[in-house]
Motif scaffolding. Sequence first.
Motif, mmCIF file in Angstrom:
data_model
loop_
_atom_site.group_PDB
_atom_site.id
_atom_site.type_symbol
_atom_site.label_atom_id
_atom_site.label_comp_id
_atom_site.label_asym_id
_atom_site.label_seq_id
_atom_site.Cartn_x
_atom_site.Cartn_y
_atom_site.Cartn_z
ATOM 1 N N ARG A 244 -27.708 -12.509 12.889
ATOM 2 C CA ARG A 244 -28.170 -12.999 11.583
ATOM 3 C C ARG A 244 -28.084 -14.521 11.521
ATOM 4 N NH1 ARG A 244 -30.509 -14.841 8.757
ATOM 5 N NH2 ARG A 244 -30.709 -14.885 6.495
ATOM 6 N N VAL A 245 -26.961 -15.063 12.027
ATOM 7 C CA VAL A 245 -26.756 -16.512 11.995
ATOM 8 C C VAL A 245 -27.768 -17.203 12.924
ATOM 9 C CG1 VAL A 245 -25.098 -18.350 12.542
ATOM 10 C CG2 VAL A 245 -24.339 -16.330 11.283
ATOM 11 N N LEU B 257 -31.107 -18.208 11.452
ATOM 12 C CA LEU B 257 -31.173 -19.429 10.644
ATOM 13 C C LEU B 257 -31.884 -20.538 11.412
ATOM 14 C CD1 LEU B 257 -27.526 -19.508 9.232
ATOM 15 C CD2 LEU B 257 -29.590 -19.064 7.891
ATOM 16 N N TRP B 258 -31.730 -20.507 12.746
ATOM 17 C CA TRP B 258 -32.372 -21.515 13.606
ATOM 18 C C TRP B 258 -33.663 -20.998 14.227
ATOM 19 C CZ3 TRP B 258 -30.610 -26.499 14.150
ATOM 20 C CH2 TRP B 258 -29.316 -26.743 13.683
ATOM 21 N N GLN C 45 -36.850 -19.623 7.792
ATOM 22 C CA GLN C 45 -35.458 -19.724 7.324
ATOM 23 C C GLN C 45 -34.933 -21.144 7.468
ATOM 24 O OE1 GLN C 45 -32.667 -16.679 8.386
ATOM 25 N NE2 GLN C 45 -34.289 -15.147 8.572
ATOM 26 N N PHE D 74 -19.336 -17.667 8.821
ATOM 27 C CA PHE D 74 -20.229 -16.904 7.955
ATOM 28 C C PHE D 74 -19.841 -15.437 7.971
ATOM 29 C CE2 PHE D 74 -22.560 -20.577 9.472
ATOM 30 C CZ PHE D 74 -23.127 -21.078 8.303
ATOM 31 N N LEU E 15 -28.542 -18.473 1.830
ATOM 32 C CA LEU E 15 -29.651 -17.727 2.432
ATOM 33 C C LEU E 15 -29.157 -16.395 3.007
ATOM 34 C CD1 LEU E 15 -32.654 -17.906 3.096
ATOM 35 C CD2 LEU E 15 -32.087 -19.245 5.120
ATOM 36 N N ILE E 16 -28.014 -16.448 3.682
ATOM 37 C CA ILE E 16 -27.433 -15.229 4.260
ATOM 38 C C ILE E 16 -27.037 -14.254 3.151
ATOM 39 C CG2 ILE E 16 -25.356 -14.354 5.412
ATOM 40 C CD1 ILE E 16 -25.669 -16.652 7.408
ATOM 41 N N ARG F 217 -35.612 -23.286 4.683
ATOM 42 C CA ARG F 217 -34.838 -23.052 3.454
ATOM 43 C C ARG F 217 -33.540 -23.863 3.417
ATOM 44 N NH1 ARG F 217 -35.451 -17.974 1.084
ATOM 45 N NH2 ARG F 217 -33.892 -18.751 -0.373
ATOM 46 N N TRP F 218 -33.062 -24.291 4.592
ATOM 47 C CA TRP F 218 -31.779 -25.004 4.554
ATOM 48 C C TRP F 218 -31.800 -26.424 5.121
ATOM 49 C CZ3 TRP F 218 -29.689 -26.643 9.103
ATOM 50 C CH2 TRP F 218 -30.074 -25.984 10.269
ATOM 51 N N TRP F 219 -32.805 -26.769 5.920
ATOM 52 C CA TRP F 219 -32.759 -28.087 6.578
ATOM 53 C C TRP F 219 -32.806 -29.234 5.574
ATOM 54 C CZ3 TRP F 219 -31.195 -30.114 10.916
ATOM 55 C CH2 TRP F 219 -31.581 -31.410 11.242
ATOM 56 N N MET G 93 -20.176 -20.837 13.536
ATOM 57 C CA MET G 93 -21.193 -21.747 14.077
ATOM 58 C C MET G 93 -20.570 -23.128 14.208
ATOM 59 S SD MET G 93 -24.752 -23.197 12.416
ATOM 60 C CE MET G 93 -25.455 -21.606 12.054
ATOM 61 N N ALA H 90 -21.407 -12.765 8.411
ATOM 62 C CA ALA H 90 -22.666 -12.184 8.901
ATOM 63 C C ALA H 90 -22.566 -12.062 10.417
ATOM 64 C CB ALA H 90 -23.840 -13.075 8.523
ATOM 65 N N ALA I 54 -23.827 -29.762 3.037
ATOM 66 C CA ALA I 54 -24.832 -29.241 2.094
ATOM 67 C C ALA I 54 -25.742 -28.235 2.801
ATOM 68 C CB ALA I 54 -25.647 -30.391 1.510
ATOM 69 N N ARG I 55 -26.092 -28.533 4.063
ATOM 70 C CA ARG I 55 -26.945 -27.604 4.823
ATOM 71 C C ARG I 55 -26.235 -26.275 5.039
ATOM 72 N NH1 ARG I 55 -29.049 -32.095 9.000
ATOM 73 N NH2 ARG I 55 -30.789 -32.796 7.733
ATOM 74 N N ARG J 74 -26.344 -24.178 2.080
ATOM 75 C CA ARG J 74 -27.655 -23.525 1.899
ATOM 76 C C ARG J 74 -27.824 -22.354 2.872
ATOM 77 N NH1 ARG J 74 -29.304 -28.998 0.924
ATOM 78 N NH2 ARG J 74 -29.988 -29.282 3.073
ATOM 79 N N MET J 75 -27.289 -22.513 4.102
ATOM 80 C CA MET J 75 -27.331 -21.410 5.077
ATOM 81 C C MET J 75 -26.622 -20.188 4.499
ATOM 82 S SD MET J 75 -26.225 -23.105 8.692
ATOM 83 C CE MET J 75 -27.086 -24.452 9.479
ATOM 84 N N ASN J 76 -25.461 -20.478 3.906
ATOM 85 C CA ASN J 76 -24.641 -19.418 3.351
ATOM 86 C C ASN J 76 -25.351 -18.685 2.207
ATOM 87 O OD1 ASN J 76 -22.198 -18.411 4.138
ATOM 88 N ND2 ASN J 76 -21.098 -19.348 2.437
#
Lengths: 167, 121
Positions: A27-28, A31-32, A37, A21, B103-104, A40-42, A125, A23, B95-96, B99-101
């Motif tokens: 920041r990463v 996400l967890w 947040q 990433f 979001l960042i 938004r991705w799970w 990650m 970032a 895919a997750r 989506r993380m990317n």
Amino acid sequence: MTVTAVRKDPQRLTLTLEAEFDASVERVWQLWADPRQLERWWGPPTYPATFTKHDLAPGGRIEYHMTGPAGDQPHGYWDVLEVDPPRRIVLRGGCAYADGTLTTEIPISTIRVGIEELAQGRTRMSIENVFPSTDAMEQILAMGTEEGQRQAVSQADAILAEETIQL
Amino acid sequence: MQIAPPGFDRVFSALADHTRRDIVRRAISAEEGVLELASHYPISFAAVQKHVAVLERAGVITKQRIGRRRIVRTNREALLVARRLLDQYEGLWRARIDRMNELIAETAGAIDTAETKESKR
């Protein structure tokens, strides 16, 4: 595409994905660490996740459910085994019934997350998914390599491509 | 459940047991019924029957009637599906990560905008 490596390793019982990433590690980590947040991705847009409990501490517990297009709500949980902010998380997860009691018949899967700093402010990650047995994984990885199975594999790939779009 | 794609856990847990994997290997040649299979193991017939039932529920083996006998046969398609599920699991994580990317990128954009405003002031 930020995924830089995918390893299916039968010796170590793992499917590992590595992603980079643009970032910082902090920041990463968010996400967890931030449930809003995580939501938004799970889950995919068609199955958004809601985290109802998020105690990211050793021995803590994380609970969530997802909401499907038909209003179905599969529930899941993670037990937090290890946390080392902002670099490492080990979770053991499973499925739960709607009332929060655990389904015992389904084996528990383990997710290990590692976050490390790269040059130029980038962050890697790694997500390691651990399976219940080496032999089971080897058996599955061995499938599709034999003669005569190839056509079936390409058919399966076509189905997979369709299903991936739905994700 | 989104921990793993549907069906994945059932197939994996069916294959997670040594005796059951051995049954799957023997049943590839589709020559034996449950009784003959049971003779290979130092466990009771009922226990073998139970293992066969778990495999059957996961779709890994099927029972096929040949004359008066019921033969246990490994469903190779089902094992192939298991492999597909593993690939699908990879797809789920890809895919997750996408989506993380996103979001960042989104929050980085918000910070950039804030910084721009700051510098304009």
